[in-house]
Motif scaffolding. Structure first.
Motif, PDB file in Angstrom:
ATOM      1  N   ALA A  21       0.846  -1.188   0.000  1.00 53.40           N
ATOM      2  CA  ALA A  21       0.000   0.000   0.000  1.00 53.40           C
ATOM      3  C   ALA A  21       0.880   1.236   0.000  1.00 53.40           C
ATOM      4  O   ALA A  21       1.824   1.335   0.778  1.00 53.40           O
ATOM      5  CB  ALA A  21      -0.916   0.003   1.223  1.00 53.40           C
ATOM      6  N   GLY A  25      -2.847   5.257  -0.564  1.00 48.63           N
ATOM      7  CA  GLY A  25      -3.724   4.121  -0.810  1.00 48.63           C
ATOM      8  C   GLY A  25      -3.438   3.402  -2.112  1.00 48.63           C
ATOM      9  O   GLY A  25      -3.886   2.299  -2.304  1.00 48.63           O
ATOM     10  N   SER A  27      -1.286   1.287  -4.869  1.00 51.05           N
ATOM     11  CA  SER A  27      -0.443   0.135  -4.568  1.00 51.05           C
ATOM     12  C   SER A  27       0.396  -0.263  -5.772  1.00 51.05           C
ATOM     13  O   SER A  27       0.165   0.189  -6.884  1.00 51.05           O
ATOM     14  CB  SER A  27      -1.314  -1.039  -4.121  1.00 51.05           C
ATOM     15  OG  SER A  27      -2.248  -1.368  -5.125  1.00 51.05           O
ATOM     16  N   LYS A  47      -2.400  -3.998   0.719  1.00 55.26           N
ATOM     17  CA  LYS A  47      -3.768  -3.807   0.238  1.00 55.26           C
ATOM     18  C   LYS A  47      -4.245  -5.114  -0.369  1.00 55.26           C
ATOM     19  O   LYS A  47      -3.563  -5.693  -1.219  1.00 55.26           O
ATOM     20  CB  LYS A  47      -3.799  -2.698  -0.818  1.00 55.26           C
ATOM     21  CG  LYS A  47      -5.169  -2.423  -1.393  1.00 55.26           C
ATOM     22  CD  LYS A  47      -5.090  -1.303  -2.425  1.00 55.26           C
ATOM     23  CE  LYS A  47      -6.458  -0.963  -2.973  1.00 55.26           C
ATOM     24  NZ  LYS A  47      -6.367   0.123  -3.978  1.00 55.26           N
ATOM     25  N   TYR A  60      -6.808  -3.414   4.296  1.00 58.48           N
ATOM     26  CA  TYR A  60      -5.392  -3.057   4.424  1.00 58.48           C
ATOM     27  C   TYR A  60      -4.750  -3.798   5.591  1.00 58.48           C
ATOM     28  O   TYR A  60      -4.601  -3.251   6.678  1.00 58.48           O
ATOM     29  CB  TYR A  60      -5.250  -1.539   4.581  1.00 58.48           C
ATOM     30  CG  TYR A  60      -5.702  -0.800   3.347  1.00 58.48           C
ATOM     31  CD1 TYR A  60      -4.791  -0.492   2.346  1.00 58.48           C
ATOM     32  CD2 TYR A  60      -7.036  -0.451   3.161  1.00 58.48           C
ATOM     33  CE1 TYR A  60      -5.193   0.161   1.198  1.00 58.48           C
ATOM     34  CE2 TYR A  60      -7.451   0.201   2.014  1.00 58.48           C
ATOM     35  CZ  TYR A  60      -6.527   0.499   1.032  1.00 58.48           C
ATOM     36  OH  TYR A  60      -6.929   1.139  -0.107  1.00 58.48           O
ATOM     37  N   THR A 154      -7.212   4.101   4.142  1.00 58.59           N
ATOM     38  CA  THR A 154      -5.821   4.473   4.277  1.00 58.59           C
ATOM     39  C   THR A 154      -5.696   5.945   3.929  1.00 58.59           C
ATOM     40  O   THR A 154      -6.597   6.538   3.391  1.00 58.59           O
ATOM     41  CB  THR A 154      -4.895   3.620   3.381  1.00 58.59           C
ATOM     42  OG1 THR A 154      -3.542   3.906   3.731  1.00 58.59           O
ATOM     43  CG2 THR A 154      -5.119   3.867   1.916  1.00 58.59           C
ATOM     44  N   GLN A 159      -0.557   6.225   6.831  1.00 60.20           N
ATOM     45  CA  GLN A 159       0.525   5.527   6.149  1.00 60.20           C
ATOM     46  C   GLN A 159       1.896   5.889   6.696  1.00 60.20           C
ATOM     47  O   GLN A 159       2.829   5.105   6.627  1.00 60.20           O
ATOM     48  CB  GLN A 159       0.465   5.833   4.640  1.00 60.20           C
ATOM     49  CG  GLN A 159       1.473   5.060   3.822  1.00 60.20           C
ATOM     50  CD  GLN A 159       1.272   3.556   3.845  1.00 60.20           C
ATOM     51  OE1 GLN A 159       0.170   3.072   4.062  1.00 60.20           O
ATOM     52  NE2 GLN A 159       2.329   2.811   3.654  1.00 60.20           N
TER      53      GLN A 159
END
Length: 169
Positions: A21, A25, A27, A47, A60, A154, A159
């Motif tokens: 991730a 958000g 990936s 993810k 997640y 997310t 993060q």
């Protein structure tokens, strides 16, 4: 962060993809078997999407390595630590439940001399309500990772607390 990079293979059921991730958000390339390098002590965020019955939902999961394995020198990538994200756990997370799974290495004195494939996949034991899953795993062997599923969002603030895995092929 420096030190040993533990090869890890995240495995998902057919049709479900897992990827690292990113900060907002997004990936990397997704796969049913994602090989990454992780370090002990860091928490990594992934993810997972394409969950049957919850195709529009992404979850997640996080992986926190608390120990490492000791594969033959020079052949570490051939023996990644397997971490299965089961269909049941993914569905529970998609429904809003929080799932904690502790991955452990069996005690060599009591381990069965068969492969995971012969046993039908990665074996697991469910802790009773009120039991600490880390304590249960410690009684069964040597805990090496904690997997947490349940986050369905997310963002940049969330993060920031997660380490970036090393991609392996």
């Amino acid at each position: 962060m420096s030190g040993y990079t533990q090869p890890v293979e995240l495995r998902t059921p057919s049709g479900v993809s897992v990827a690292t991730a990113g900060p907002t958000g997004e990936s990397t390339t997704a796969s049913e078997r994602l090989k990454v390098g992780l370090q002990v002590g860091a928490v990594y965020r992934f993810k997972a999407e394409g969950i049957p019955g919850y195709e529009s939902v992404a979850v997640y999961p996080t992986v926190e390595l608390i120990d490492r394995t000791y594969p033959p020198c020079g052949r570490e990538a051939e023996f990644p630590m397997p971490i299965e994200l089961t269909l049941e756990d993914l569905r529970l997370a998609a429904q809003g439940a929080f799932v904690t799974r502790v991955v452990y290495v069996e005690d060599p004195k009591t381990a069965l001399p068969v492969s995971e494939e012969q046993l039908g996949g990665q074996q697991w034991f469910e802790a009773r309500p009120g039991d600490d899953p880390l304590v249960v795993a410690d009684e069964l062997g040597r805990p090496v990772a904690i997997v947490r599923l349940g986050a369905r969002t997310t963002g940049p603030v969330a993060q920031a607390a997660y380490a970036e895995p090393v991609m392996m092929h």
